[in-house]
Scaffold this active site. Sequence first.
Site, PDB file in Angstrom:
ATOM      1  N   SER A   7       0.825  -1.204   0.000  1.00  0.00           N
ATOM      2  CA  SER A   7       0.000   0.000   0.000  1.00  0.00           C
ATOM      3  C   SER A   7       0.866   1.263   0.000  1.00  0.00           C
ATOM      4  O   SER A   7       1.647   1.474  -0.916  1.00  0.00           O
ATOM      5  CB  SER A   7      -0.958  -0.041   1.186  1.00  0.00           C
ATOM      6  OG  SER A   7      -1.995   0.885   1.022  1.00  0.00           O
ATOM      7  N   ASP A  30      -2.028   6.204  -4.046  1.00  0.00           N
ATOM      8  CA  ASP A  30      -0.913   5.458  -3.461  1.00  0.00           C
ATOM      9  C   ASP A  30      -0.558   4.295  -4.400  1.00  0.00           C
ATOM     10  O   ASP A  30      -1.224   4.097  -5.423  1.00  0.00           O
ATOM     11  CB  ASP A  30      -1.264   4.996  -2.044  1.00  0.00           C
ATOM     12  CG  ASP A  30      -2.437   4.036  -1.978  1.00  0.00           C
ATOM     13  OD1 ASP A  30      -3.225   3.988  -2.947  1.00  0.00           O
ATOM     14  OD2 ASP A  30      -2.578   3.326  -0.967  1.00  0.00           O
ATOM     15  N   ASP A  74      -1.035   1.129  -4.597  1.00  0.00           N
ATOM     16  CA  ASP A  74      -2.010   0.091  -4.976  1.00  0.00           C
ATOM     17  C   ASP A  74      -3.375   0.664  -5.311  1.00  0.00           C
ATOM     18  O   ASP A  74      -4.329  -0.066  -5.541  1.00  0.00           O
ATOM     19  CB  ASP A  74      -2.118  -0.976  -3.883  1.00  0.00           C
ATOM     20  CG  ASP A  74      -2.790  -0.483  -2.620  1.00  0.00           C
ATOM     21  OD1 ASP A  74      -2.566   0.687  -2.253  1.00  0.00           O
ATOM     22  OD2 ASP A  74      -3.527  -1.258  -1.982  1.00  0.00           O
ATOM     23  N   ASP A 113      -5.847   2.363  -3.820  1.00  0.00           N
ATOM     24  CA  ASP A 113      -7.080   2.329  -3.029  1.00  0.00           C
ATOM     25  C   ASP A 113      -7.265   3.605  -2.213  1.00  0.00           C
ATOM     26  O   ASP A 113      -8.302   3.796  -1.591  1.00  0.00           O
ATOM     27  CB  ASP A 113      -7.148   1.080  -2.137  1.00  0.00           C
ATOM     28  CG  ASP A 113      -6.066   1.024  -1.067  1.00  0.00           C
ATOM     29  OD1 ASP A 113      -5.157   1.882  -1.076  1.00  0.00           O
ATOM     30  OD2 ASP A 113      -6.113   0.105  -0.216  1.00  0.00           O
TER      31      ASP A 113
END
Length: 463
Positions: free
Chosen positions: A107, A251, A253, A255
């Site tokens: 993340s 970010d 990833d 999300d």
Amino acid sequence: MTLIKSISGIRGTIGGNVGDNLTPVDAVKFASAYGTFLKQNAKSDSKLKVVIGRDARISGPMIHQLVVNTLIGLGIDVIDLGLSTTPTVEVAVPMEGAEGGIILTASHNPKQWNALKLLNAKGEFLSGADGAKILEIADQEAFDFAQVDDLGEILENEAYMDIHIDEVLKLPLVDVEAVAKRKFKVVVDGVNSSGGVVIPKLLEEMGVEVVKLYCEPNGHFPHNPEPLKEHLGDICKLVVEENADFGIVVDPDVDRLAFISNDGEMFGEEYTLVAVADYVLSKTPGNTVSNMSSSRALRDITEKHNGTYEASAVGEVNVVELMKKTNAIIGGEGNGGIIYPELHYGRDALVGVALFLTYLANQTQTVAEIRAGYPQYFMSKNKIELTPQIDVDAVLKEMEQVYAHENITTIDGVKIDFPTEWVHLRKSNTEPIIRIYTEAPSQVEADALAERFVEELKKIAGI
């Protein structure tokens, strides 16, 4: 400690010693535990399927190969999405009829980190009970690998980021035509990961002119990948230089979603959800949920649209659980995580971008003017480090008793709601720390409230 095992997966830094870091041995061990868990809970004897995707971290291909081949060794078929995003894998799991999914991403953590994030058959993060079972299997190393004739197979499918975009654009509240007419210009900071591919593609399909910043998915993060103000000087400057309508930051990833207003100022991660919810609730009135450490502004906006707001314990699993219980129309977390159940129960920057663009297309105001129109709240985030000997639960219990006459919630630490401000005190799951989050109508008041509770906590703890 650089290997953190939790109910939602395992994360750690690459290299070092087995059991202390995320080494190849640890990656194989936890992939084995997850696959074993799925086999133990299988409803039939047919071959299981697991969807795998990764962000663009430098260690991604290595961890990816280890995890994929471990699942094959267990006799599980793998649907390999390659470079992907967390929400894309979440969308793919039910579409593929898979028993689960693994996202290889740490993340917002820096480049030396990676992780295995684990999903169930709905494409949602595992429950606490299921996560605990997987940790138990890993500790026991109770793995039973497949015989040679029963090995799994790999099916590569790199189309899912495009499929995800198509699913977002089909949502009733996303109006591509209205957005295209406005000829918006948007700067995108993809932090050299998956977002640098998928967000510009989404924007272009909505007729938006894209200015790319750090959109090469090479895993060399040009700044700390957590989308906070102190890391985003470059895009703030570029939005003004390009005379753009606004900027988008995700970010690694994809999300979490943050906006930069047209004046080069942060829109505020807390206000990403507020703005999108304002639009969604104006079209489909209903309830909302965010976690207890998120801004009160969402409550205000929800009540403006005659809905009911509720706060969950911190953590996406907890937000989703309460959203389902209250039939919430939209929810999420104050870190820029938008959960829109119309598509899926997971934080999704693509959904947030498309809904926000549609909202903006139907406004005469600039992004900065929209932000100025929302209730103004300011947050302060602090922590107190304690010695291991201090009983953190006892400290929080005493604080609860001191403020028993106030509006208190204790589902996740202690949250005290005062008439115009709040404080949330919660212990860390991994270290002897109490986190102190406050919110008030001004930054001065938020900071002062935090300082007051830091001193009160120290006094109770005897430090």
